[in-house]
Design a protein around this motif. Structure first.
Motif, PDB file in Angstrom:
ATOM      1  N   UNK A 156       0.826  -1.201   0.000  1.00  0.00           N
ATOM      2  CA  UNK A 156       0.000   0.000   0.000  1.00  0.00           C
ATOM      3  C   UNK A 156       0.858   1.248   0.000  1.00  0.00           C
ATOM      4  N   UNK A 157       1.895   1.262   0.825  1.00  0.00           N
ATOM      5  CA  UNK A 157       2.761   2.438   0.894  1.00  0.00           C
ATOM      6  C   UNK A 157       3.529   2.622  -0.413  1.00  0.00           C
ATOM      7  N   UNK A 158       3.951   1.523  -1.041  1.00  0.00           N
ATOM      8  CA  UNK A 158       4.637   1.644  -2.328  1.00  0.00           C
ATOM      9  C   UNK A 158       3.713   2.225  -3.390  1.00  0.00           C
ATOM     10  N   UNK A 159       2.474   1.789  -3.389  1.00  0.00           N
ATOM     11  CA  UNK A 159       1.503   2.283  -4.361  1.00  0.00           C
ATOM     12  C   UNK A 159       1.253   3.776  -4.155  1.00  0.00           C
ATOM     13  N   UNK A 160       1.141   4.192  -2.890  1.00  0.00           N
ATOM     14  CA  UNK A 160       0.936   5.610  -2.614  1.00  0.00           C
ATOM     15  C   UNK A 160       2.177   6.418  -2.956  1.00  0.00           C
ATOM     16  N   UNK A 161       3.364   5.827  -2.735  1.00  0.00           N
ATOM     17  CA  UNK A 161       4.604   6.554  -3.017  1.00  0.00           C
ATOM     18  C   UNK A 161       4.780   6.801  -4.505  1.00  0.00           C
ATOM     19  N   UNK A 162       4.274   5.910  -5.341  1.00  0.00           N
ATOM     20  CA  UNK A 162       4.390   6.094  -6.785  1.00  0.00           C
ATOM     21  C   UNK A 162       3.605   7.302  -7.260  1.00  0.00           C
ATOM     22  N   UNK A 163       2.479   7.572  -6.600  1.00  0.00           N
ATOM     23  CA  UNK A 163       1.638   8.695  -7.010  1.00  0.00           C
ATOM     24  C   UNK A 163       1.988   9.979  -6.282  1.00  0.00           C
ATOM     25  N   UNK A 170      -1.970  13.593 -14.051  1.00  0.00           N
ATOM     26  CA  UNK A 170      -1.047  12.709 -14.749  1.00  0.00           C
ATOM     27  C   UNK A 170      -1.228  11.250 -14.338  1.00  0.00           C
ATOM     28  N   UNK A 171      -2.039  10.993 -13.338  1.00  0.00           N
ATOM     29  CA  UNK A 171      -2.234   9.621 -12.888  1.00  0.00           C
ATOM     30  C   UNK A 171      -3.145   8.874 -13.861  1.00  0.00           C
ATOM     31  N   UNK A 172      -2.992   7.556 -13.936  1.00  0.00           N
ATOM     32  CA  UNK A 172      -3.838   6.780 -14.857  1.00  0.00           C
ATOM     33  C   UNK A 172      -5.307   6.868 -14.470  1.00  0.00           C
ATOM     34  N   UNK A 173      -6.145   6.829 -15.477  1.00  0.00           N
ATOM     35  CA  UNK A 173      -7.587   6.944 -15.260  1.00  0.00           C
ATOM     36  C   UNK A 173      -8.164   5.599 -14.847  1.00  0.00           C
ATOM     37  N   UNK A 226     -22.328  16.077 -15.763  1.00  0.00           N
ATOM     38  CA  UNK A 226     -20.920  16.353 -16.055  1.00  0.00           C
ATOM     39  C   UNK A 226     -20.137  15.050 -15.936  1.00  0.00           C
ATOM     40  N   UNK A 227     -19.267  14.801 -16.902  1.00  0.00           N
ATOM     41  CA  UNK A 227     -18.428  13.604 -16.891  1.00  0.00           C
ATOM     42  C   UNK A 227     -17.018  13.996 -16.464  1.00  0.00           C
ATOM     43  N   UNK A 228     -16.531  13.321 -15.416  1.00  0.00           N
ATOM     44  CA  UNK A 228     -15.218  13.628 -14.849  1.00  0.00           C
ATOM     45  C   UNK A 228     -14.442  12.326 -14.698  1.00  0.00           C
ATOM     46  N   UNK A 229     -13.146  12.368 -14.973  1.00  0.00           N
ATOM     47  CA  UNK A 229     -12.288  11.188 -14.829  1.00  0.00           C
ATOM     48  C   UNK A 229     -11.985  10.931 -13.364  1.00  0.00           C
ATOM     49  N   UNK A 230     -12.044   9.657 -12.981  1.00  0.00           N
ATOM     50  CA  UNK A 230     -11.671   9.230 -11.634  1.00  0.00           C
ATOM     51  C   UNK A 230     -10.247   8.686 -11.712  1.00  0.00           C
ATOM     52  N   UNK A 231      -9.338   9.299 -10.925  1.00  0.00           N
ATOM     53  CA  UNK A 231      -7.934   8.921 -11.020  1.00  0.00           C
ATOM     54  C   UNK A 231      -7.352   8.417  -9.709  1.00  0.00           C
ATOM     55  N   UNK A 232      -8.085   8.521  -8.631  1.00  0.00           N
ATOM     56  CA  UNK A 232      -7.566   8.074  -7.340  1.00  0.00           C
ATOM     57  C   UNK A 232      -8.725   7.760  -6.417  1.00  0.00           C
TER      58      UNK A 232
END
Length: 309
Positions: A156-163, A170-173, A226-232
């Motif tokens: 979990x911490x590694x995943x959070x550290x990447x972002x 810039x994060x993946x959708x 309204x359409x919005x991208x979810x990234x996190x």
């Protein structure tokens, strides 16, 4: 020592001073001689300023009480006070503080560090609790650490550290969310004089959207999507209502609603969406916050969420 000289070594070891102490034996006399040039009204202004700068070179940093009193006895400084036009002779005080302050400041620094460490630990615990709720692993918080639990926390911490440190855009959708603002009701009259004339703004990550301005009404109806991208995830969708006075262009906060978005919510559909997605929520949300004038927000807003993985 009463003059504070006993603290010189401690102050130097703590990097509180470097070369200010100990003084030269004749530092006060040299500073007094330089100040005499500064007080000479007949001397050129540049010479007087040079005398002041020389005095500061002889007595850099703070000045102890005994040095201030010596300068006062040499009549190069005056610490007199005036009250109702009457001059009152007072003894000059040092600018280095008392021995008590030299003790209190390090103790305060230690206590502050201790409190900051506890605050950091509390934040980490809250972060673990959030991960505990949304990770699907119900054994993150435990008194007994195992290799499996440590591996989950590390992942979990590694995943959070990447972002961390990257722009949210810039994060993946992860998917798209269709947010439909239907209507609101029970909105208050502004200053008890007229119905509110409101629009609704939406904030998700760094995306901002807003509805059109509705004519004055306590029950406005927009039905705008309204359409919005979810990234996190998890994250919050924030909806805020503002009254806008078209004549003065002034805006007044009416209230807000926060909708928590999580993996559990977005992947537990309630029904098929008319738009081709999956309707994950269609509810009324109470408005919260403090309106202008210190009054609590009142009313509700109806919003539906359609998710497109």
């Amino acid at each position: 020592k009463p003059t504070g000289e006993g603290w010189v070594d401690i102050m130097q070891r703590s990097s509180l001073v470097s070369h200010d102490f100990p003084r030269k034996k004749d530092a006060v006399q040299m500073a007094a001689r330089a100040l005499s040039f500064y007080h000479n009204a007949s001397a050129p202004w540049e010479l007087r300023q040079a005398g002041l700068r020389e005095a500061r070179l002889h007595l850099p940093g703070c000045i102890r009480g005994v040095e201030m009193r010596q300068l006062q006895e040499l009549r190069v400084i005056d610490c007199s006070a005036f009250s109702f036009g009457i001059k009152i002779e007072t003894v000059c005080m040092g600018t280095c503080g008392t021995n008590l302050s030299k003790f209190v400041i390090p103790v305060f620094a230690l206590l502050s560090t201790f409190l900051l460490l506890n605050l950091s630990a509390a934040i980490m615990i809250e972060a673990l609790k959030t991960a505990h709720r949304f990770s699907g692993n119900r054994a993150l918080l435990t008194k007994h650490m195992t290799k499996k639990r440590l591996s989950v926390i590390w992942d979990l911490w590694q995943k959070n550290a990447q972002n961390r440190g990257t722009d949210i855009r810039e994060r993946p959708q992860l998917g798209k969310l269709l947010i439909t603002v239907h209507r609101a009701n029970d909105l208050p009259d502004l200053y008890y004089t007229r119905p509110v004339q409101v629009y609704c703004s939406l904030v998700l990550h760094a995306a901002y959207r807003r509805t059109g301005l509705h004519p004055p009404s306590s029950c406005p109806e927009w039905n705008e999507g309204f359409t919005v991208a979810v990234r996190s995830l998890p994250t919050f969708l924030v909806l805020r209502l503002f009254d806008r006075n078209e004549s003065s262009e002034a805006e007044t906060f009416v209230g807000e609603a926060r909708i928590q978005l999580s993996h559990l919510l977005l992947h537990a559909p309630k029904k098929a969406s008319n738009e081709g997605g999956v309707c994950v929520s269609e509810e009324w949300y109470a408005l919260r916050g403090m309106r202008s004038g210190g009054l609590p927000a009142t009313g509700r807003i109806k919003v539906s969420l359609d998710y497109y993985p």
